[in-house]
Design a protein around this motif. Sequence first.
Motif, PDB file in Angstrom:
ATOM      1  N   THR A 249       0.961  -1.125   0.076  1.00 30.72           N
ATOM      2  CA  THR A 249       0.125  -0.001  -0.025  1.00 30.72           C
ATOM      3  C   THR A 249       0.846   1.191  -0.002  1.00 30.72           C
ATOM      4  OG1 THR A 249      -1.722  -1.053   1.271  1.00 30.72           O
ATOM      5  CG2 THR A 249      -1.777   1.243   1.412  1.00 30.72           C
ATOM      6  N   GLY A 250       0.550   2.232  -0.929  1.00 31.32           N
ATOM      7  CA  GLY A 250       1.126   3.483  -1.005  1.00 31.32           C
ATOM      8  C   GLY A 250       2.580   3.416  -2.071  1.00 31.32           C
TER       9      GLY A 250
ATOM     10  N   ARG B 263      -4.267   9.766  -9.192  1.00 29.28           N
ATOM     11  CA  ARG B 263      -3.373   8.665  -8.617  1.00 29.28           C
ATOM     12  C   ARG B 263      -2.577   7.974 -10.004  1.00 29.28           C
ATOM     13  NH1 ARG B 263      -4.666   4.231  -5.969  1.00 29.28           N
ATOM     14  NH2 ARG B 263      -6.845   4.138  -6.895  1.00 29.28           N
TER      15      ARG B 263
ATOM     16  N   SER C 192       0.372   5.678  -5.307  1.00 32.59           N
ATOM     17  CA  SER C 192      -0.616   5.617  -4.136  1.00 32.59           C
ATOM     18  C   SER C 192      -1.263   4.524  -3.892  1.00 32.59           C
ATOM     19  CB  SER C 192      -1.451   6.969  -3.839  1.00 32.59           C
ATOM     20  OG  SER C 192      -0.448   8.055  -3.552  1.00 32.59           O
TER      21      SER C 192
ATOM     22  N   LYS D 144      -3.660   1.031  -3.339  1.00 27.23           N
ATOM     23  CA  LYS D 144      -4.507   0.573  -2.382  1.00 27.23           C
ATOM     24  C   LYS D 144      -4.577  -1.096  -2.586  1.00 27.23           C
ATOM     25  CE  LYS D 144      -6.864   5.114  -2.566  1.00 27.23           C
ATOM     26  NZ  LYS D 144      -8.071   5.411  -2.808  1.00 27.23           N
ATOM     27  N   PRO D 145      -5.221  -1.723  -1.697  1.00 25.74           N
ATOM     28  CA  PRO D 145      -5.499  -3.101  -1.828  1.00 25.74           C
ATOM     29  C   PRO D 145      -6.585  -3.101  -2.685  1.00 25.74           C
ATOM     30  CG  PRO D 145      -5.099  -2.761   0.545  1.00 25.74           C
ATOM     31  CD  PRO D 145      -4.904  -1.273  -0.346  1.00 25.74           C
ATOM     32  N   ASP D 146      -7.707  -2.105  -2.848  1.00 29.81           N
ATOM     33  CA  ASP D 146      -8.682  -2.131  -3.935  1.00 29.81           C
ATOM     34  C   ASP D 146      -8.344  -2.134  -5.357  1.00 29.81           C
ATOM     35  OD1 ASP D 146     -11.002  -0.275  -2.043  1.00 29.81           O
ATOM     36  OD2 ASP D 146     -10.345  -2.481  -1.946  1.00 29.81           O
ATOM     37  N   ASP D 147      -6.891  -1.736  -5.498  1.00 32.48           N
ATOM     38  CA  ASP D 147      -6.425  -1.695  -6.822  1.00 32.48           C
ATOM     39  C   ASP D 147      -5.857  -3.168  -7.401  1.00 32.48           C
ATOM     40  OD1 ASP D 147      -4.752   1.323  -6.000  1.00 32.48           O
ATOM     41  OD2 ASP D 147      -6.639   1.038  -7.189  1.00 32.48           O
TER      42      ASP D 147
ATOM     43  N   SER E 264      -1.680  -5.167   2.036  1.00 32.10           N
ATOM     44  CA  SER E 264      -2.016  -3.921   3.011  1.00 32.10           C
ATOM     45  C   SER E 264      -1.074  -4.128   4.275  1.00 32.10           C
ATOM     46  CB  SER E 264      -3.292  -4.264   3.726  1.00 32.10           C
ATOM     47  OG  SER E 264      -3.410  -5.518   4.068  1.00 32.10           O
TER      48      SER E 264
END
Length: 120
Positions: A14-15, A65, A83, A85-88, A120
Motif C-alpha cells: 500500500t502506497g 493517482r 499511491s 491501495k489493496p482495492d487496486d 495492506s
Amino acid sequence: QVQLVESGGGLVRTGDSLRLSCVASGRTGYAMGWFRQTPGKDREFVATIAWSGGRTYYANSVKGRFIISINNDLNTVYLQMNSLKPDDTAVYFCAAGDNTDYWAGGYNYWGQGTQVTVSS
C-alpha cells in the motif's frame, strides 16, 4: 490486426508505485485503454488515451493517482500507478479501439493481462 503485450505487474505494498507498459505491434494509431478485472466481476475501465496523446480520461477511482501516457515512437502506452491501495488489486488489461471509450465493448483488441497485487 494489433497485438498487445503488457508488462510491469507485480506485488507491491500500500502506497507504493508501479508502472505498467503495453507494447502494440501490427497496425497502430488506435485509441488505447487500460482496464482491470477481479474474479467474478466485469472488466472495469481505468483510463484511456488517444493515440496522439491529446485526450485522456480516467475512472474516478484512480483520478489523481494514475497517469496514462503514450510514446508513439515506441508504440507503447504506459500506466503509472501511484499511491496504490489493496482495492487496486486486479489483472490489468491493455486494449486498442477506434475511440477513447469507457466501455470495454468499444475496444477490438486486448492484451493477455498482467497481475497487480497490492498488500495492506
